[in-house]
Design a protein around this motif. Structure first.
Motif, PDB file in Angstrom:
ATOM      1  N   ALA B 199      91.740 -12.478   7.647  1.00  0.00           N
ATOM      2  CA  ALA B 199      91.381 -13.493   6.651  1.00  0.00           C
ATOM      3  C   ALA B 199      92.446 -13.572   5.568  1.00  0.00           C
ATOM      4  O   ALA B 199      92.768 -14.664   5.060  1.00  0.00           O
ATOM      5  N   ILE B 200      93.015 -12.402   5.233  1.00  0.00           N
ATOM      6  CA  ILE B 200      94.087 -12.387   4.232  1.00  0.00           C
ATOM      7  C   ILE B 200      95.269 -13.209   4.754  1.00  0.00           C
ATOM      8  O   ILE B 200      95.805 -14.076   4.058  1.00  0.00           O
ATOM      9  N   ILE B 201      95.641 -12.934   6.019  1.00  0.00           N
ATOM     10  CA  ILE B 201      96.766 -13.674   6.610  1.00  0.00           C
ATOM     11  C   ILE B 201      96.464 -15.165   6.626  1.00  0.00           C
ATOM     12  O   ILE B 201      97.318 -15.996   6.301  1.00  0.00           O
ATOM     13  N   ARG B 202      95.223 -15.487   6.975  1.00  0.00           N
ATOM     14  CA  ARG B 202      94.878 -16.906   7.027  1.00  0.00           C
ATOM     15  C   ARG B 202      95.037 -17.556   5.650  1.00  0.00           C
ATOM     16  O   ARG B 202      95.611 -18.640   5.516  1.00  0.00           O
ATOM     17  N   LEU B 225     103.246  -7.913   3.977  1.00  0.00           N
ATOM     18  CA  LEU B 225     102.384  -8.401   2.903  1.00  0.00           C
ATOM     19  C   LEU B 225     100.923  -8.114   3.222  1.00  0.00           C
ATOM     20  O   LEU B 225     100.170  -7.572   2.401  1.00  0.00           O
ATOM     21  N   ALA B 226     100.525  -8.465   4.450  1.00  0.00           N
ATOM     22  CA  ALA B 226      99.130  -8.278   4.861  1.00  0.00           C
ATOM     23  C   ALA B 226      98.789  -6.791   4.908  1.00  0.00           C
ATOM     24  O   ALA B 226      97.687  -6.390   4.507  1.00  0.00           O
ATOM     25  N   ASP B 227      99.729  -5.975   5.374  1.00  0.00           N
ATOM     26  CA  ASP B 227      99.490  -4.527   5.400  1.00  0.00           C
ATOM     27  C   ASP B 227      99.183  -4.016   3.998  1.00  0.00           C
ATOM     28  O   ASP B 227      98.220  -3.267   3.792  1.00  0.00           O
ATOM     29  N   PHE B 228     100.037  -4.426   3.054  1.00  0.00           N
ATOM     30  CA  PHE B 228      99.853  -3.960   1.685  1.00  0.00           C
ATOM     31  C   PHE B 228      98.514  -4.416   1.116  1.00  0.00           C
ATOM     32  O   PHE B 228      97.741  -3.604   0.579  1.00  0.00           O
ATOM     33  N   LEU B 229      98.205  -5.708   1.293  1.00  0.00           N
ATOM     34  CA  LEU B 229      96.984  -6.234   0.682  1.00  0.00           C
ATOM     35  C   LEU B 229      95.743  -5.609   1.310  1.00  0.00           C
ATOM     36  O   LEU B 229      94.789  -5.257   0.605  1.00  0.00           O
ATOM     37  N   SER B 230      95.758  -5.449   2.641  1.00  0.00           N
ATOM     38  CA  SER B 230      94.541  -4.915   3.264  1.00  0.00           C
ATOM     39  C   SER B 230      94.389  -3.425   2.981  1.00  0.00           C
ATOM     40  O   SER B 230      93.325  -2.857   3.212  1.00  0.00           O
ATOM     41  N   SER B 231      95.443  -2.791   2.468  1.00  0.00           N
ATOM     42  CA  SER B 231      95.311  -1.379   2.084  1.00  0.00           C
ATOM     43  C   SER B 231      94.645  -1.222   0.725  1.00  0.00           C
ATOM     44  O   SER B 231      94.309  -0.119   0.301  1.00  0.00           O
TER      45      SER B 231
END
Ligand code: HEM
Lengths: 318, 233
Positions: B199-202, B225-231
C-alpha cells in the motif's frame, strides 16, 4: 488652423498670450534686448518658422480626423476630487508593474523555448550568455512579486475607502477578475523555467486543482494536458501565460481605466465638502454612526445639474 | 443604498471635484514618482537577488522540496490546517472559491451609503481579520520547515531509504518523528504499522490527492524507500 496648445489646454488654464502674439498690443522691448540678437537672413528665418509649425499642423491634421483632442483634454485636465492622496497612486503603480512585466516578458520570449527538452537550457542561455539577460530575467521574476503586492495594496485601498460602492461597483468586479488573472499569471509562469522547484511545485498545484469537487479532475487534466506533467503541459502553460491571460488582462485594464476616467476617482471618505450639513456633528471622528451623514443641507439642491462623467466644467468637453 | 443616498453622494462628489485639482499635472506627478519607485525597486531586486536557476527538472529524482512561490503559501497552509481527506476538497477549492465569490460580490451585499472605515465596523473588522489571516498563513508557510535531512536513528540497512525521503521533499507534507511538517499529508512516523508495504508503494506511485506521483523513481530507489517506510512501526 488652431494651435496645438489651444486644442489641448482648456480656456481657463491657458497661458496669457505674450506681447506680440495675436490680439495683444506690442509693447516696445527695451533697447538693449531689441538689438542683442543679430538679424538672420529672412528666407532662412521663414523656413525655420515653417519647420516649427509643421508638428502642429500634423497634429491638427490628425485631430481633424480622429477628433480625439476633446477626449484627451477631458482626460488630462479632468479634476480629481479634493483630498486625493498618495494611496491613489497604487492603481497606476500596479499598472506600471504590469507594463514592466509585459516589456521584460517580450524580451524573455525572444530567447525562451517552450519545450520540455530545451526550456531549461534556454533559460540558462538567457542567464549566462545574453547581454543583460539575467538582469531582465530577474526584473521579470521579481516584478511578479511586486505586482502581486501592489495589486493587493490597491485592492485594500479601494476596500477601506469604500470605493467599491455606488457608482463604482462594476469597477470592483473587474478588479477582482484582474486579481484572479494576475494570480493565474503567477501560477503558470512558475513552471516555465522548468527546474526542479517549478516542476514539483506545479505538480502539487495541478493536484490541488484536481481535488476540487466535480470540475476538479477535469481542471487538472486540462492543465496537465496528459497523464504526466511534461512537454504538452509546458506548452499549454506557455500559451496561457503568454497569450490568453495577458490579452484578457490588457482588455480588462482598458475597461477598468475607462471606468476610472468616466466615473472619476473617489475622494477619501473623510474629505469634507466645506459645505455645512444638516445633523452633522462638528467632529467627524467623534460622531457615532449617523445614517443621514450624506444628505446635503441644501433643500432645493438641483438634481438635474449633477452628472457622473469624466468631463467637468472648465470647457473640457468637446 | 436608497435613491436619495445615491443622489446625495453624486452631489457631494461633484462638489469635492469642483474643489479638486486637475489630473494633469498634479495626479500625474504623484503617479510618475510612484512609477519611478516601482521600477527602481524591481531593478534593485533584480540586481541584488538575481534569477538563479535551480537544478533541471527531473521526474526521477526529487532533489527539491515542492514549495510554491511565496504568494501561494497561504493556500498551502490552509491545506495543512484542514487535513482529513474528506475535507481536502473544501480546503483546496471550496474555501478559495467561496472567498473569491464573496470578494466579487462585495458591492452587491455591502450597499450602505457609509464609506468611512471607522463607521463601517463590520466591513473594516472583516477586512482587517482577512489581512491578519493571510499574513499569518503566509508567515507560517514561509517558516515551515523545508527539511532536506532527517534527524533520527535509522538502522544501517534503511539509511538509503531515509536519505531518499529526506531528499524527495516528502517532509514538506508529512511528519516523520520530530521531522517534517504535520500536514497536509498524514503522519508517517508509524506508517509501517498502519498500512502494508504494497500500500505504501501504491501511494508513492499513484500520488493520492495533492501528493505528486513518484512513479518515475528508479525501481531500486522505490524499493529502498518502501523498505524504510515499512520498517517504521
Ligand atoms: C491589473 C490590476 C489593476 C490595475 C492596473 C488597476 C488600475 C487602477 C487605477 C489606475 C485606478 C485609479 C485610481 C487609483 O489608482 O487608485 C483604479 C481604481 C480602482 N480600482 Fe483598480 N486596478 C487593478 C486591480 C484592481 C483590483 C484587484 C481591484 C479590487 C478588487 C480594483 C478596484 C478598483 C476600484 C474600486 C477603483 C476605483 C477607486 C476610486 O474611485 O477611488 N482594481 N484601478
Amino acid at each position: 488652423m488652431p494651435k496645438l496648445s489651444d486644442l489641448l489646454v482648456p480656456a481657463p488654464l491657458r497661458k496669457t498670450p505674450k506681447p506680440g502674439e495675436a490680439g495683444v498690443p506690442t509693447t516696445p522691448a527695451p533697447q538693449d534686448l531689441k538689438s542683442a540678437p543679430p538679424e538672420r537672413p529672412t528666407d532662412l528665418g521663414r523656413t525655420g518658422e515653417k519647420a516649427l509649425e509643421a508638428p502642429m499642423e500634423a497634429t491638427a491634421w490628425i485631430d481633424q480626423r480622429l477628433a480625439a483632442s476633446g477626449f484627451l483634454t477631458g482626460m488630462l485636465f479632468r479634476k480629481v476630487p479634493k483630498g486625493t492622496n498618495w494611496f491613489y497612486t497604487l492603481g497606476s503603480a500596479t499598472l506600471f508593474a504590469f507594463i514592466v512585466q509585459a516589456v521584460t516578458g517580450v524580451f524573455l520570449a525572444m530567447f525562451y523555448t517552450p519545450s520540455a527538452t530545451q526550456a531549461y537550457s534556454s533559460i540558462a542561455h538567457i542567464n549566462n550568455d545574453v547581454f543583460l539577460g539575467q538582469f531582465v530575467h530577474g526584473m521579470h521574476k521579481w516584478g511578479a512579486s511586486v505586482m502581486v503586492i501592489l495589486i493587493f495594496l490597491h485592492m485594500g485601498r479601494t476596500f477601506f475607502f469604500g470605493a467599491y460602492k455606488y457608482p463604482r461597483e462594476l469597477n470592483w468586479v473587474i478588479g477582482v477578475v484582474l486579481l484572479i488573472l494576475t494570480m493565474t499569471m503567477a501560477f503558470t509562469g512558475y513552471l516555465l523555467p522548468f527546474d526542479q522547484r517549478s516542476y514539483w511545485a506545479s505538480i502539487v498545484g495541478i493536484n490541488i486543482n484536481g481535488t476540487g469537487p466535480i470540475v476538479g479532475p477535469y481542471l487538472s487534466d486540462f492543465l496537465r494536458a496528459g497523464p504526466e506533467l511534461g512537454a504538452t503541459t509546458l506548452s499549454r502553460f506557455y500559451a496561457i501565460h503568454m497569450l490568453l491571460v495577458p490579452g484578457a488582462i490588457i482588455a480588462l485594464i482598458g475597461a477598468h481605466l475607462y471606468l476610472v476616467v468616466k466615473l472619476g476617482t473617489t475622494a477619501p471618505p473623510w474629505t469634507k465638502t466645506g459645505k455645512p450639513r444638516v445633523a452633522e456633528p462638528t467632529s467627524d471622528l467623534d460622531a457615532g454612526v449617523s445614517g443621514n451623514g450624506y444628505h446635503p443641507n441644501g433643500a432645493g439642491a438641483t438634481v438635474a445639474g449633477v452628472r457622473v462623467d469624466g468631463h467637468n466644467g472648465g470647457g473640457a468637453t468637446a | 443604498m436608497k435613491a436619495t443616498d445615491k443622489q446625495a453622494y453624486l452631489e457631494e462628489y461633484e462638489l469635492l471635484k469642483k474643489k479638486g485639482k486637475p489630473f494633469f499635472p498634479y495626479a500625474v506627478m504623484k503617479d510618475s514618482a510612484m512609477a519611478l519607485i516601482v521600477v527602481g525597486v524591481i531593478i534593485l531586486m533584480s540586481l541584488l537577488l538575481g534569477a538563479e536557476q535551480g537544478p533541471k527538472a527531473d521526474p526521477t529524482t526529487t532533489t527539491y522540496v515542492p514549495r510554491p512561490e511565496w504568494y501561494f503559501f497561504f493556500l498551502f497552509e490552509v491545506l495543512r490546517v484542514i487535513k482529513p481527506p474528506e475535507l481536502v476538497p473544501i480546503a483546496t477549492i471550496g474555501i478559495p472559491t467561496v472567498c473569491m465569490v464573496l470578494l466579487l460580490l462585495l458591492p452587491f451585499y455591502d450597499r450602505g451609503p457609509e464609506r468611512r472605515p471607522e463607521r463601517r465596523p463590520l466591513a473594516t473588522t472583516a477586512g482587517i481579520l482577512t489581512i491578519l489571516a493571510m499574513g499569518y498563513l503566509t508567515y507560517a508557510g514561509a517558516t515551515a520547515g523545508s527539511p532536506t535531512e532527517i534527524d533520527m536513528k535509522v538502522a544501517p540497512q534503511y539509511k538509503a531509504g531515509a536519505e531518499i525521503v529526506a531528499g524527495s521533499g516528502c517532509l514538506a507534507c508529512h511528519k516523520l518523528g520530530e521531522n517534517g511538517n504535520n500536514g497536509p499529508g498524514p503522519e508517517l512516523t508509524h506508517i509501517g504499522d498502519r498500512i502494508p508495504r504494497a500500500a505504501i508503494i501504491r501511494s508513492i506511485e499513484i500520488g493520492p490527492s495533492i501528493m505528486p506521483s513518484f512513479r518515475e523513481l528508479p525501481k531500486e530507489k522505490l524499493n529502498q524507500l518502501a523498505d524504510f517506510l515499512s520498517s517504521l512501526n
